[in-house]
Design an enzyme around this catalytic site. Sequence first.
Site, PDB file in Angstrom:
ATOM      1  N   LYS A   1     -25.523   5.080  -9.460  1.00  0.00           N
ATOM      2  CA  LYS A   1     -24.087   4.832  -9.274  1.00  0.00           C
ATOM      3  C   LYS A   1     -23.937   3.552  -8.458  1.00  0.00           C
ATOM      4  O   LYS A   1     -24.529   3.410  -7.399  1.00  0.00           O
ATOM      5  CB  LYS A   1     -23.435   6.017  -8.556  1.00  0.00           C
ATOM      6  CG  LYS A   1     -21.969   5.762  -8.145  1.00  0.00           C
ATOM      7  CD  LYS A   1     -21.299   7.006  -7.561  1.00  0.00           C
ATOM      8  CE  LYS A   1     -19.930   6.697  -6.979  1.00  0.00           C
ATOM      9  NZ  LYS A   1     -19.257   7.878  -6.393  1.00  0.00           N
TER      10      LYS A   1
ATOM     11  N   ASP B   1     -15.331   2.235  -2.997  1.00  0.00           N
ATOM     12  CA  ASP B   1     -14.556   3.321  -3.585  1.00  0.00           C
ATOM     13  C   ASP B   1     -13.347   3.620  -2.697  1.00  0.00           C
ATOM     14  O   ASP B   1     -13.467   4.301  -1.680  1.00  0.00           O
ATOM     15  CB  ASP B   1     -15.447   4.572  -3.724  1.00  0.00           C
ATOM     16  CG  ASP B   1     -14.681   5.773  -4.257  1.00  0.00           C
ATOM     17  OD1 ASP B   1     -13.553   5.587  -4.763  1.00  0.00           O
ATOM     18  OD2 ASP B   1     -15.226   6.895  -4.166  1.00  0.00           O
TER      19      ASP B   1
ATOM     20  N   LYS C   1      -8.198   7.544  -0.893  1.00  0.00           N
ATOM     21  CA  LYS C   1      -8.827   8.318   0.181  1.00  0.00           C
ATOM     22  C   LYS C   1      -7.973   8.176   1.441  1.00  0.00           C
ATOM     23  O   LYS C   1      -7.795   7.068   1.951  1.00  0.00           O
ATOM     24  CB  LYS C   1     -10.231   7.793   0.461  1.00  0.00           C
ATOM     25  CG  LYS C   1     -11.203   8.035  -0.689  1.00  0.00           C
ATOM     26  CD  LYS C   1     -12.618   7.652  -0.323  1.00  0.00           C
ATOM     27  CE  LYS C   1     -13.572   7.907  -1.479  1.00  0.00           C
ATOM     28  NZ  LYS C   1     -13.748   9.346  -1.782  1.00  0.00           N
TER      29      LYS C   1
ATOM     30  N   ASP D   1     -21.109   3.442  -1.434  1.00  0.00           N
ATOM     31  CA  ASP D   1     -20.992   4.171  -2.694  1.00  0.00           C
ATOM     32  C   ASP D   1     -21.822   3.539  -3.823  1.00  0.00           C
ATOM     33  O   ASP D   1     -21.747   3.954  -4.965  1.00  0.00           O
ATOM     34  CB  ASP D   1     -19.514   4.281  -3.090  1.00  0.00           C
ATOM     35  CG  ASP D   1     -19.197   5.592  -3.781  1.00  0.00           C
ATOM     36  OD1 ASP D   1     -20.016   6.534  -3.674  1.00  0.00           O
ATOM     37  OD2 ASP D   1     -18.136   5.682  -4.430  1.00  0.00           O
TER      38      ASP D   1
ATOM     39  N   ASP E   1     -10.296   9.479  -7.981  1.00  0.00           N
ATOM     40  CA  ASP E   1     -11.352   9.399  -6.962  1.00  0.00           C
ATOM     41  C   ASP E   1     -12.670  10.008  -7.458  1.00  0.00           C
ATOM     42  O   ASP E   1     -13.703   9.864  -6.811  1.00  0.00           O
ATOM     43  CB  ASP E   1     -10.879  10.099  -5.685  1.00  0.00           C
ATOM     44  CG  ASP E   1     -11.717   9.704  -4.468  1.00  0.00           C
ATOM     45  OD1 ASP E   1     -12.492   8.732  -4.578  1.00  0.00           O
ATOM     46  OD2 ASP E   1     -11.593  10.378  -3.427  1.00  0.00           O
TER      47      ASP E   1
ATOM     48  N   GLU F   1     -14.579   8.886  -9.639  1.00  0.00           N
ATOM     49  CA  GLU F   1     -14.841   7.712 -10.477  1.00  0.00           C
ATOM     50  C   GLU F   1     -16.324   7.540 -10.789  1.00  0.00           C
ATOM     51  O   GLU F   1     -16.677   6.993 -11.835  1.00  0.00           O
ATOM     52  CB  GLU F   1     -14.300   6.453  -9.778  1.00  0.00           C
ATOM     53  CG  GLU F   1     -15.227   5.811  -8.717  1.00  0.00           C
ATOM     54  CD  GLU F   1     -15.565   6.714  -7.551  1.00  0.00           C
ATOM     55  OE1 GLU F   1     -14.770   7.645  -7.272  1.00  0.00           O
ATOM     56  OE2 GLU F   1     -16.621   6.529  -6.917  1.00  0.00           O
TER      57      GLU F   1
ATOM     58  N   ARG G   1     -18.673   9.586 -11.651  1.00  0.00           N
ATOM     59  CA  ARG G   1     -19.113  10.265 -12.881  1.00  0.00           C
ATOM     60  C   ARG G   1     -18.609   9.535 -14.125  1.00  0.00           C
ATOM     61  O   ARG G   1     -19.254   9.564 -15.161  1.00  0.00           O
ATOM     62  CB  ARG G   1     -18.649  11.729 -12.847  1.00  0.00           C
ATOM     63  CG  ARG G   1     -17.172  11.906 -12.800  1.00  0.00           C
ATOM     64  CD  ARG G   1     -16.753  13.317 -12.392  1.00  0.00           C
ATOM     65  NE  ARG G   1     -16.920  13.568 -10.950  1.00  0.00           N
ATOM     66  CZ  ARG G   1     -16.606  14.706 -10.357  1.00  0.00           C
ATOM     67  NH1 ARG G   1     -16.146  15.733 -11.058  1.00  0.00           N
ATOM     68  NH2 ARG G   1     -16.767  14.861  -9.053  1.00  0.00           N
TER      69      ARG G   1
HETATM   70  N1  BES Z   1     -17.980   8.510  -3.409  1.00  0.00           N
HETATM   71  C1  BES Z   1     -17.315   9.745  -3.351  1.00  0.00           C
HETATM   72  C2  BES Z   1     -18.205  10.859  -2.811  1.00  0.00           C
HETATM   73  C3  BES Z   1     -18.470  10.804  -1.336  1.00  0.00           C
HETATM   74  C4  BES Z   1     -17.537  11.268  -0.433  1.00  0.00           C
HETATM   75  C5  BES Z   1     -19.686  10.344  -0.877  1.00  0.00           C
HETATM   76  C6  BES Z   1     -17.819  11.223   0.916  1.00  0.00           C
HETATM   77  C7  BES Z   1     -19.974  10.316   0.464  1.00  0.00           C
HETATM   78  C8  BES Z   1     -19.027  10.754   1.368  1.00  0.00           C
HETATM   79  C9  BES Z   1     -16.853  10.156  -4.738  1.00  0.00           C
HETATM   80  O1  BES Z   1     -16.492   9.128  -5.578  1.00  0.00           O
HETATM   81  C10 BES Z   1     -15.649  11.009  -4.542  1.00  0.00           C
HETATM   82  O2  BES Z   1     -14.662  10.504  -4.096  1.00  0.00           O
HETATM   83  N2  BES Z   1     -15.775  12.279  -4.874  1.00  0.00           N
HETATM   84  C11 BES Z   1     -14.714  13.199  -4.694  1.00  0.00           C
HETATM   85  C12 BES Z   1     -14.639  14.073  -5.904  1.00  0.00           C
HETATM   86  C13 BES Z   1     -13.398  14.915  -5.961  1.00  0.00           C
HETATM   87  C14 BES Z   1     -12.191  14.036  -6.219  1.00  0.00           C
HETATM   88  C15 BES Z   1     -13.557  15.926  -7.048  1.00  0.00           C
HETATM   89  C16 BES Z   1     -15.015  14.008  -3.447  1.00  0.00           C
HETATM   90  O3  BES Z   1     -16.165  14.358  -3.211  1.00  0.00           O
HETATM   91  O4  BES Z   1     -14.085  14.256  -2.684  1.00  0.00           O
HETATM   92 ZN    ZN Z   2     -17.367   7.304  -5.235  1.00  0.00          ZN
HETATM   93 MN    MN Z   3     -14.440   8.557  -5.292  1.00  0.00          MN
END
Ligand code: BES
Ligand code: ZN
Ligand code: MN
Length: 581
Positions: free
Chosen positions: A350, A355, A362, A375, A435, A437, A439
């Site tokens: 990734k 992000d 966020k 990220d 968010d 993104e 995947r």
């Molecule tokens: N990059 C984030 C995941 C992340 C969050 C990594 C905090 C490290 C610390 C990812 O893109 C994301 O935002 N995932 C969301 C998914 C949700 C919207 C289903 C998450 O984990 O909140």
């Molecule tokens: Zn992310």
């Molecule tokens: Mn995200």
Amino acid sequence: MAAIVVSLASSFVVSSSSPSLLFARFRSAAAVASASSFRLSFAVSPLLSSRRGKLMAHTLAQATLGLTQPAHVDVPKIAFAANDIDLVEWSGDILAVGVTEKDMAKDENSKFQNSILERLDAKLSGLLAEASTEEDFTGKSGQSVVLRLPGIGSKRVSLIGLGQSASTPTAFQGLGEAVAAAAKAAQASNVGIVLASSEGLSAESKLITASAIASGTVLGIHDDTRYKSESKKIALKSVDILGLGSGPELDKKLKYAEDVSSGIIFGRELVNSPANVLTPAVLANEASKIASTYSDVISATILDAEQCKELKMGSYLGVAAASANPPHFIHLCYKPVGGPAKVKLALVGKGLTFDSGGYNIKTGPGCLIELMKFDMGGSAAVLGAAKAIGQIKPPGVEVHFIVAACENMISGTGMRPGDIVTASNGKTIEVNNTDAEGRLTLADALVYACNQGVEKIVDLATLTGACIVALGPSIAGIFTPSDDLAKEVFAASELSGEKLWRMPLEESYWESMKSGVADMVNTGGRQGGAITAALFLKQFVDEKVQWMHIDLAGPVWNDKKKAATGFGISTLVEWVLRNSS
Ligand code: BES
Ligand code: ZN
Ligand code: MN
């Protein structure tokens, strides 16, 4: 005697020329090269390609936002040597002795029972036993003392605690890190390292132990000071590893530790770099530099947005759509010299250089938006591994390194919640959360990886906060339908010391990923978030291909050190070597 030179920093810079010079260079390159080149595979300088040249000039110039550029840190070299010099005769700044709690046992006359400590203490007139008691040093892991004692060749003696017993690579990496800390504090330029008990170790264990000590020392010495206006000079020049044997096998192992460590340092530097410096274009440029450095074995293909559109990567391009920094799809290919590969692998990372969350921005404490430069930790692992593989050059294995790099931002051209995107395998996705993104970018990257005709794919991603909730900050979650692949990667992680935990790919949870209008949504509920994310990725992998997803959202970053860990690289390299012949 085995002498190995280790390069410490692989500091990257966008260009030392001024932005206007950069433009001039690109323009002339563009004039020479043909404008119709589609896929640019280059073994020489990436700056010599036309379309990409123009694009890179534009996008690399944007990387000067805030006027920040990483400093070009000089590459310090540490020479590692494994030999059998008698420890009392060894001369240098610090003699570091790794001791377990058991090694610290003393008899009724307060003399060490351990023969090495006993011999050392005899030369030091019993001061070692006395001082260690006074300092309450018991050999617990994390304890260390440095003593200035006369009587032997070394200026100082350091005792470093290994805990109750030391047998894992992690313990010996920790020893190396402690030695690095002591060397920094004393501004030592040469250190000797010895274990109080190494007699019981098999030849194989000695190799693993020596290389773990070496990599721990190198990684412990390295500080990423590229974004500081001042940096301290590293004094350490040479490290002697005593009592673990010597010879060509040990040489090879130390060279391997050096190669992997330089990959890890490179990966850490990528992740530490802020998003205003490390844009998708700069990440692609770093990948190209790997290809030109190891051009005998690695070639690069970098696709721009238009080329990705031709490949129908709607899912990836949807994520990239809001950003002023255009996407760059990175594909490095390692082919072994001398003979065809028996196995083809792909490592997919990734690569979100930032992000923000997109329209599902966020917000709130704990969302970590200010850390979202990390990220691209999955892509850093993949490119760090590529650099190491380029140096090691394993035979019999072909490896594809794939990153769909982009930025998740907000603008009028960006993806809206509720939009439907179409991935390159034809599947449609209702984006119910912008968010989620990572995947979406991985979907197209995985389809592309499968099209390379690989047998096995490992993807790495800072994919979900849910995985951090499940496993905490230092363990990565692994997801795979293949028990064989799980075994291979676990075996690799045992040597690397990186912590992995297998999570279930619970198919019944796919229920929550159903869409009323498209083939699937991109997020399920809050429950089992790391699992539904992995199930989503699975939709984009051929069933014939063995596939594993590694969620490294937790271990990508060290909160205490406020720095990247380089997690994943040593396990990946170890795994590739296991597939080599
Ligand atoms: N990059 C984030 C995941 C992340 C969050 C990594 C905090 C490290 C610390 C990812 O893109 C994301 O935002 N995932 C969301 C998914 C949700 C919207 C289903 C998450 O984990 O909140
Ligand atoms: Zn992310
Ligand atoms: Mn995200």
